[in-house]
Design a protein around this motif. Structure first.
Motif, PDB file in Angstrom:
ATOM      1  N   VAL A   1       0.936  -1.078   0.202  1.00 43.22           N
ATOM      2  CA  VAL A   1       0.051   0.042  -0.167  1.00 43.22           C
ATOM      3  C   VAL A   1       0.678   1.200   0.128  1.00 43.22           C
ATOM      4  N   ASN A   2       2.057   1.435   1.025  1.00 39.64           N
ATOM      5  CA  ASN A   2       2.353   2.540   1.302  1.00 39.64           C
ATOM      6  C   ASN A   2       3.151   3.175  -0.243  1.00 39.64           C
ATOM      7  N   LYS A   3       4.200   1.675  -1.114  1.00 35.91           N
ATOM      8  CA  LYS A   3       4.695   1.685  -2.322  1.00 35.91           C
ATOM      9  C   LYS A   3       3.631   2.523  -3.192  1.00 35.91           C
ATOM     10  N   HIS A   4       2.431   1.835  -3.273  1.00 40.37           N
ATOM     11  CA  HIS A   4       1.703   2.168  -4.781  1.00 40.37           C
ATOM     12  C   HIS A   4       1.536   3.488  -4.460  1.00 40.37           C
ATOM     13  N   LEU A   5       1.279   4.276  -2.944  1.00 40.81           N
ATOM     14  CA  LEU A   5       0.719   5.949  -2.362  1.00 40.81           C
ATOM     15  C   LEU A   5       2.585   6.550  -3.131  1.00 40.81           C
ATOM     16  N   LEU A   6       3.594   5.901  -2.814  1.00 39.45           N
ATOM     17  CA  LEU A   6       4.741   7.159  -2.995  1.00 39.45           C
ATOM     18  C   LEU A   6       5.519   6.859  -4.209  1.00 39.45           C
ATOM     19  N   SER A   7       5.081   5.696  -5.420  1.00 37.36           N
ATOM     20  CA  SER A   7       6.146   5.470  -6.714  1.00 37.36           C
ATOM     21  C   SER A   7       5.137   5.034  -7.656  1.00 37.36           C
ATOM     22  N   SER A   8       3.465   4.983  -7.194  1.00 31.52           N
ATOM     23  CA  SER A   8       2.619   4.126  -8.628  1.00 31.52           C
ATOM     24  C   SER A   8       2.687   5.613  -9.500  1.00 31.52           C
ATOM     25  N   GLU A   9       1.696   5.934 -10.154  1.00 30.01           N
ATOM     26  CA  GLU A   9       1.870   6.614 -11.393  1.00 30.01           C
ATOM     27  C   GLU A   9       0.929   7.619 -11.097  1.00 30.01           C
ATOM     28  N   SER A  10      -0.253   6.782 -10.970  1.00 29.48           N
ATOM     29  CA  SER A  10      -1.929   7.096 -10.637  1.00 29.48           C
ATOM     30  C   SER A  10      -1.655   7.867  -9.361  1.00 29.48           C
ATOM     31  N   VAL A  11      -1.424   7.946  -8.332  1.00 32.92           N
ATOM     32  CA  VAL A  11      -0.684   8.821  -7.147  1.00 32.92           C
ATOM     33  C   VAL A  11       0.574   9.003  -6.958  1.00 32.92           C
ATOM     34  N   ASN A  12       1.609   8.679  -6.152  1.00 27.92           N
ATOM     35  CA  ASN A  12       3.058   9.416  -7.237  1.00 27.92           C
ATOM     36  C   ASN A  12       2.963  10.485  -6.145  1.00 27.92           C
ATOM     37  N   LEU A  13       2.977  10.529  -4.638  1.00 26.42           N
ATOM     38  CA  LEU A  13       2.976  11.762  -2.890  1.00 26.42           C
ATOM     39  C   LEU A  13       4.063  12.331  -3.829  1.00 26.42           C
ATOM     40  N   GLY A  14       4.926  10.536  -3.672  1.00 22.53           N
ATOM     41  CA  GLY A  14       6.668  11.436  -3.607  1.00 22.53           C
ATOM     42  C   GLY A  14       6.895  12.480  -1.812  1.00 22.53           C
ATOM     43  N   ALA A  15       5.624  11.697  -0.578  1.00 19.44           N
ATOM     44  CA  ALA A  15       6.062  12.771   0.366  1.00 19.44           C
ATOM     45  C   ALA A  15       6.029  11.470   1.820  1.00 19.44           C
ATOM     46  N   PRO A  16       7.453  10.789   1.603  1.00 22.09           N
ATOM     47  CA  PRO A  16       7.072   9.700   2.386  1.00 22.09           C
ATOM     48  C   PRO A  16       7.201   9.779   4.451  1.00 22.09           C
TER      49      PRO A  16
END
Length: 337
Positions: free
Chosen positions: A35-50
């Motif tokens: 879940v965390n990897k999806h939030l941080l690096s996925s194309e749809s989310v890519n939050l980039g703020a760990p």
């Protein structure tokens, strides 16, 4: 005969309880990583703020504990939550070292996950056992047997082999690897400190989770500013999207669950067993990740994973035998006295 049967049933129940908690830890931890990897690096989310994500997970966790605390006071027959005051200065002083380690561990975890693949995430954090041995010697001045030191050496070799093979790919990141090492160190220290901190809250895992997350909320705030993530959050294009906050809340629930079951596993086993459990879990996680992301790896890369897993398992076995011999010697000494 009856006493032997009763003792047997008690042991069976204990092992079943441990098996259930370890399984729960594995399931929760693997889900949290994905879940965390999806939030941080996925194309749809890519939050980039760990760091911000780590802070939000603590907010959700503290909110869950606070709600449970209030419900237990209003409906004591339905909800159960231990009494405690997180604003008590003595409590704060005792739990603060654990919260500092928790903040470092969770923050480094998510920072490492941002830069490395889920498959390599295991190798990047595989030095926890080695750090546990070093800390045991530095803090407790307890020496480790030669066999256990050989196991630690094998873990280090496996780690460097994994780094060497990962560096041949396009996804390798020294920054992510360093954060992984830092996370391993924090986890080793956190496991030791958790056992100590549980004694301050009468072995209440719920209460420890509440205090830990509440204090970590404050500790994460300056880190968000220092890391430059404040601007990243403000300018994030999906900041007002409902699906984004739904994903963040899910991540928060996962963060709460992993913190709770980690403390629970340490309580019913030991810091050493928890570290080994985490290593074995990460191996399974690696296999799942390579299949899920269609991530083909070389034979030497897999060899590094096997080396770390086998060496960690051997270390655990040697430690168990040492503890058994020590217990038998103490029993003999007591009988003679």
């Amino acid at each position: 005969m009856y006493q032997n049967l009763e003792e047997h049933n008690r042991l069976v129940n204990r092992y079943l309880k441990i098996f259930f908690i370890v399984t729960l830890y594995w399931s929760t931890s693997i889900l949290t990583v994905f879940v965390n990897k999806h939030l941080l690096s996925s194309e749809s989310v890519n939050l980039g703020a760990p760091v911000f994500m780590s802070w939000f997970q603590c907010v959700v966790s503290a909110a869950i504990c606070f709600a449970m605390s209030r419900c237990s006071r209003k409906y004591p027959s339905v909800f159960s939550f231990p009494n405690g005051d997180p604003l008590n200065i003595d409590t704060f002083r005792k739990i603060l070292p654990l919260s500092l380690l928790f903040t470092l561990m969770v923050g480094a975890n998510n920072l490492s996950l941002k830069y490395v693949s889920v498959a390599f995430y295991y190798i990047g954090r595989s030095l926890t056992t080695v750090f546990s041995v070093l800390l045991t010697w530095l803090i407790l001045r307890q020496r480790t047997s030669f066999k256990c030191l050989l196991c630690c050496a094998a873990i280090v070799v496996g780690f460097w082999l994994g780094v060497d093979q990962e560096s041949l790919t396009t996804v390798f990141s020294w920054r992510g690897t360093i954060f992984g090492i830092l996370s391993s160190l924090a986890l080793a220290m956190y496991s030791i400190q958790t056992k100590k901190s549980l004694s301050y809250v009468n072995e209440e895992v719920w209460l420890l989770s509440y205090y830990n997350n509440l204090y970590s909320i404050v500790l994460f705030l300056p880190l968000i500013i220092l890391s430059g993530e404040l601007e990243t959050i403000i300018t994030y294009p999906h900041l007002l999207a409902g699906w984004f906050w739904a994903a963040m809340i899910l991540s928060g629930f996962c963060g709460f669950a992993i913190g709770f079951v980690t403390a629970l596993e340490i309580k019913v086993t030991s810091p050493l067993t928890h570290n080994i459990s985490g290593t074995a879990k990460a191996c399974v996680q690696t296999v799942i990740a390579t299949h899920y992301y269609n991530d083909a790896r070389s034979a030497l890369w897999w060899t590094s994973n096997v080396m770390v897993l086998v060496a960690s398992a051997a270390y655990t076995r040697f430690k168990q035998l040492e503890m058994l011999r020590r217990h038998q010697q103490q029993s003999i000494t007591t009988q003679k006295a």
